[in-house]
Design a protein around this motif. Structure first.
Motif, short mmCIF file in Angstrom:
data_model
loop_
_atom_site.label_atom_id
_atom_site.label_comp_id
_atom_site.label_asym_id
_atom_site.label_seq_id
_atom_site.Cartn_x
_atom_site.Cartn_y
_atom_site.Cartn_z
N ALA A 3 -98.06 56.98 64.43
CA ALA A 3 -99.03 56.45 63.47
C ALA A 3 -100.39 56.29 64.15
CB ALA A 3 -98.55 55.11 62.92
N ALA A 4 -101.42 56.08 63.33
CA ALA A 4 -102.77 55.86 63.85
C ALA A 4 -103.39 54.68 63.12
CB ALA A 4 -103.63 57.11 63.67
N VAL A 5 -104.09 53.84 63.87
CA VAL A 5 -104.77 52.68 63.31
C VAL A 5 -106.27 52.86 63.53
CG1 VAL A 5 -105.05 50.18 63.41
CG2 VAL A 5 -102.79 51.20 63.79
N GLY A 6 -107.04 52.83 62.47
CA GLY A 6 -108.47 53.07 62.56
C GLY A 6 -109.21 51.96 63.28
N ALA A 7 -110.36 52.29 63.83
CA ALA A 7 -111.19 51.32 64.55
C ALA A 7 -111.58 50.17 63.64
CB ALA A 7 -112.43 52.02 65.09
N GLY A 8 -111.51 48.95 64.17
CA GLY A 8 -111.92 47.76 63.43
C GLY A 8 -110.95 47.29 62.37
N SER A 9 -109.80 47.92 62.26
CA SER A 9 -108.84 47.55 61.22
C SER A 9 -108.12 46.25 61.57
CB SER A 9 -107.80 48.67 61.03
OG SER A 9 -108.42 49.87 60.64
N VAL A 10 -107.62 45.58 60.55
CA VAL A 10 -106.78 44.40 60.73
C VAL A 10 -105.44 44.70 60.07
CG1 VAL A 10 -106.47 41.95 60.24
CG2 VAL A 10 -108.75 42.83 60.78
N VAL A 11 -104.39 44.75 60.90
CA VAL A 11 -103.06 45.14 60.43
C VAL A 11 -102.13 43.94 60.49
CG1 VAL A 11 -101.15 46.76 60.72
CG2 VAL A 11 -103.47 47.45 61.37
N THR A 12 -101.56 43.60 59.34
CA THR A 12 -100.64 42.46 59.28
C THR A 12 -99.29 42.84 58.68
OG1 THR A 12 -101.57 41.79 57.14
CG2 THR A 12 -102.50 40.76 59.12
N ASP A 13 -99.12 44.10 58.32
CA ASP A 13 -97.86 44.59 57.76
C ASP A 13 -97.39 45.81 58.55
OD1 ASP A 13 -97.63 42.74 55.55
OD2 ASP A 13 -99.29 43.85 54.61
N ASP A 14 -96.12 46.15 58.40
CA ASP A 14 -95.57 47.32 59.07
C ASP A 14 -96.34 48.58 58.68
OD1 ASP A 14 -93.69 45.69 60.21
OD2 ASP A 14 -92.04 46.31 58.89
N VAL A 15 -96.42 49.51 59.62
CA VAL A 15 -97.05 50.80 59.38
C VAL A 15 -95.97 51.88 59.51
CG1 VAL A 15 -98.79 52.45 60.16
CG2 VAL A 15 -99.26 49.99 60.28
N GLU A 16 -95.85 52.71 58.51
CA GLU A 16 -94.81 53.74 58.53
C GLU A 16 -95.12 54.80 59.59
OE1 GLU A 16 -94.33 55.42 54.70
OE2 GLU A 16 -93.85 53.51 53.70
N PRO A 17 -94.07 55.39 60.16
CA PRO A 17 -94.27 56.44 61.17
C PRO A 17 -95.11 57.59 60.64
CG PRO A 17 -91.98 55.72 61.14
CD PRO A 17 -92.64 55.08 59.95
#
Length: 231
Positions: free
Chosen positions: A204-218
Motif C-alpha cells: 500500500a501507499a500513504v500520501g504525504a501529509g495524510s492522517v490514517v486512523t483506519d486499516d488500509v487494504e493491501p
C-alpha cells in the motif's frame, strides 16, 4: 499476494511485560543476563566459551549483512544517492535503524532503561525517534529522517520506505497494542500520520501529509485528512 509474509497476524499480542520473546539464539548468553552462563558446557570443560564466540561472530555477520542490504535498498530508492559510501555516511535514517537493531535486543533482554537512554542519544544525533520496543523488518529505509517517530508497539515489515516527519503513533493511553502495523512493501509519504492499532496492508501507499486512523487494504493508495482511498 498470499505468499507474502504479513506482520499483521501478530498484531494482537499482549503488552510488552507479557509478550517479551527471548533473544535470537545467535546472540547467545552474552545478553541473557545470566552471570557466568558463557562458561556453561555439557562436558564440564568450558567449551561454552567457544560456542559464545561463534555465536558472536554469527551475530556480527548478520549485522553486516543487514547493513549491506540497507545500503543497496536505499541506493535503489533514492535517485540522489551517488554511491554506497555516501549512503553509509550521510543517511541518518539508516543510522537510526541500525542503532535500533542493537537497542531492540537490549529491550527484549530486559535492559529497558539502557535501551531507552541509547535510543534517546540516537534521537539527538539523527532526529529519528524509534522506541526500542518497536519491531522493524529488513530493508526498512527512512529518507531524510528528521522528525520520524515510531512508537513502542509499532510493527514494520520488510522493504518499507518512508520519508521525514512520518509518525506511527498510539491512540490510547493503555499498555496494549496501540501503534500501527505496517506490512511488507509499504510506501509512506512525508509527514504522514498513522494512529492506533491499525494495519496498513502489503504494497500500500500513504500520501504525504495524510492522517490514517483506519486499516488500509493491501495494494491501495490512500491520501488526505482523514485518509481515503485514491483510485
Amino acid at each position: 499476494m498470499h505468499n507474502r509474509r504479513s506482520v499483521g497476524h501478530e498484531r494482537h499480542r499482549p503488552h510488552r511485560a507479557h509478550r517479551r520473546e527471548p533473544l535470537p539464539s545467535r546472540c547467545g548468553p552474552v545478553l541473557s543476563g545470566r552471570p557466568g552462563s558463557h562458561l556453561d558446557s555439557d562436558d564440564g570443560r568450558g567449551s561454552g566459551f567457544g560456542d559464545t564466540r561463534r555465536d558472536t561472530l554469527e551475530s556480527e555477520r548478520s549485522m553486516i549483512g543487514r547493513i549491506r542490504e540497507d545500503l543497496r535498498a536505499m541506493s535503489e530508492r533514492d535517485p540522489a544517492a551517488t554511491g554506497w559510501l555516501e549512503v553509509l555516511l550521510c543517511y541518518p535514517g539508516l543510522h537510526a535503524v541500525w542503532a535500533h537493531l542493537l537497542f531492540h535486543r537490549l529491550w527484549n533482554a530486559g535492559f529497558e532503561l539502557p535501551a531507552r537512554l541509547c535510543s534517546h542519544v540516537v534521537r539527538l544525533l539523527t532526529g529519528v525517534e524509534i522506541h526500542p520496543g518497536a519491531s522493524i523488518g529488513r530493508r526498512v529505509t527512512i529518507d531524510h529522517g528528521m522528525g520520524v517517530v515510531i512508537g513502542e508497539t509499532a510493527e514494520i515489515g520488510d522493504d518499507v520506505h518512508m520519508y521525514h516527519g512520518v509518525t506511527l503513533g498510539g491512540s490510547v493511553n493503555e499498555p496494549v497494542k496501540r501503534h500501527p502495523t505496517v506490512e511488507d512493501g509499504v510506501h509512506i509519504g512525508a509527514h504522514a500520520t498513522l494512529l492506533g492499532d491499525i494495519t496498513v496492508g502489503a504494497d500500500a501507499a500513504v500520501g504525504a501529509g495524510s492522517v490514517v486512523t483506519d486499516d488500509v487494504e493491501p495494494g491501495t493508495t490512500v491520501a488526505g485528512i482523514p485518509a481515503e482511498r485514491v483510485e
